[in-house]
Design an enzyme around this catalytic site. Sequence first.
Site, PDB file in Angstrom:
ATOM      1  N   ARG A  91      -0.091 -24.352   4.350  1.00 32.91           N
ATOM      2  CA  ARG A  91       0.926 -24.840   3.405  1.00 32.91           C
ATOM      3  C   ARG A  91       0.417 -24.827   1.975  1.00 32.91           C
ATOM      4  NH1 ARG A  91       3.913 -28.125   7.403  1.00 32.91           N
ATOM      5  NH2 ARG A  91       5.786 -28.992   6.460  1.00 32.91           N
ATOM      6  N   ARG A 163      13.597 -38.110  12.540  1.00 32.82           N
ATOM      7  CA  ARG A 163      12.260 -38.232  11.950  1.00 32.82           C
ATOM      8  C   ARG A 163      12.347 -39.074  10.694  1.00 32.82           C
ATOM      9  NH1 ARG A 163       9.706 -32.261  11.548  1.00 32.82           N
ATOM     10  NH2 ARG A 163       9.021 -33.168   9.586  1.00 32.82           N
ATOM     11  N   ARG A 174       9.965 -33.406  -0.003  1.00 33.88           N
ATOM     12  CA  ARG A 174       9.350 -32.327   0.785  1.00 33.88           C
ATOM     13  C   ARG A 174       9.771 -30.949   0.266  1.00 33.88           C
ATOM     14  NH1 ARG A 174      11.494 -33.728   6.274  1.00 33.88           N
ATOM     15  NH2 ARG A 174      10.356 -31.953   7.052  1.00 33.88           N
TER      16      ARG A 174
HETATM   17  P1  AMP Z   1       6.530 -30.496   9.517  1.00 38.50           P
HETATM   18  O1  AMP Z   1       6.784 -31.074  10.867  1.00 38.50           O
HETATM   19  O2  AMP Z   1       5.905 -29.138   9.560  1.00 38.50           O
HETATM   20  O3  AMP Z   1       7.736 -30.562   8.607  1.00 38.50           O
HETATM   21  O4  AMP Z   1       5.410 -31.445   8.841  1.00 38.50           O
HETATM   22  C1  AMP Z   1       5.663 -32.802   8.621  1.00 38.50           C
HETATM   23  C2  AMP Z   1       4.660 -33.357   7.623  1.00 38.50           C
HETATM   24  O5  AMP Z   1       3.334 -33.227   8.158  1.00 38.50           O
HETATM   25  C3  AMP Z   1       4.611 -32.672   6.280  1.00 38.50           C
HETATM   26  O6  AMP Z   1       5.612 -33.138   5.389  1.00 38.50           O
HETATM   27  C4  AMP Z   1       3.199 -33.039   5.815  1.00 38.50           C
HETATM   28  O7  AMP Z   1       3.138 -34.376   5.377  1.00 38.50           O
HETATM   29  C5  AMP Z   1       2.404 -32.951   7.115  1.00 38.50           C
HETATM   30  N1  AMP Z   1       1.841 -31.599   7.333  1.00 38.50           N
HETATM   31  C6  AMP Z   1       2.139 -30.734   8.353  1.00 38.50           C
HETATM   32  N2  AMP Z   1       1.439 -29.608   8.241  1.00 38.50           N
HETATM   33  C7  AMP Z   1       0.689 -29.736   7.116  1.00 38.50           C
HETATM   34  C8  AMP Z   1      -0.245 -28.886   6.445  1.00 38.50           C
HETATM   35  N3  AMP Z   1      -0.540 -27.659   6.884  1.00 38.50           N
HETATM   36  N4  AMP Z   1      -0.809 -29.363   5.300  1.00 38.50           N
HETATM   37  C9  AMP Z   1      -0.548 -30.586   4.841  1.00 38.50           C
HETATM   38  N5  AMP Z   1       0.318 -31.426   5.409  1.00 38.50           N
HETATM   39  C10 AMP Z   1       0.937 -31.015   6.542  1.00 38.50           C
END
Ligand code: AMP
Length: 233
Positions: A91, A163, A174
């Site tokens: 990311r 969520r 986000r």
């Molecule tokens: P997601 O389920 O992919 O939308 O991720 C949910 C949250 O997890 C994100 O908003 C970040 O806070 C954290 N997160 C997930 N993957 C990463 C990553 N590669 N780097 C940093 N934070 C992450």
Amino acid sequence: MEGRWLIVLLGPPGVGKGTQGQRLARELGWHYVATGDLLREAIQKGTPLGQRAKSFMERGDLVPDEIMTGLISEALRSVNRPVILLDGFPRTVAQATALDRLAEREGWRVWGAVLLTAEEEELIDRLSGRRICPRCGAIYNLRTQPPREDEKCDRCKSPLVQRGDDRPWVVRKRLAVYRDETRPVVQFYRRRDALWEVDANADPDRVYERLKGQLGVVIRCQKGRESLQGRSF
Ligand code: AMP
């Protein structure tokens, strides 16, 4: 299929990476790793990783790179399948650079990234209707992919939940973090000619077909009809 390959799924929150990634992995026998799922699981279990990550996630901020690279490094070490589909990692450009290094160390090659795209209003709309199963991770949308029974998981019948970070103010944060931190990762793969785009402004079945079209070369290689050699970056 020769070698072990990593494929990155890129795109803003709510674009459908989880829905599409889970289906691809299930149908093709690939290993699917979603860093967001790993973090949510750690928070639920109350592990040290979960305790460190929790406040960042609740605010819609990124979890620090060194925590994330540790998590991915562990995943690369433990998987025994020809392809890993990575959802939610990298990311940041620092994570993308770290992925190259870790992949080499653990005997994987980065094939490239597939970018799913959709308009921001559509993403906000999708995220407000998203519900997940806290038990098996299945993803639903009250508008476009509702469960058969009222807010219960089709697979395991657990009550679905929203969520915490799908609340409107966190969603806006986000999306901003995606623009600032993750868009440069799109450039990172585009510059090395390893980026494939899929328009995700359509129903999930249609998007799935488009995605499979873009991943055709990997799928044919897996079936032994082509070689991916010469395609490492
Ligand atoms: P997601 O389920 O992919 O939308 O991720 C949910 C949250 O997890 C994100 O908003 C970040 O806070 C954290 N997160 C997930 N993957 C990463 C990553 N590669 N780097 C940093 N934070 C992450």
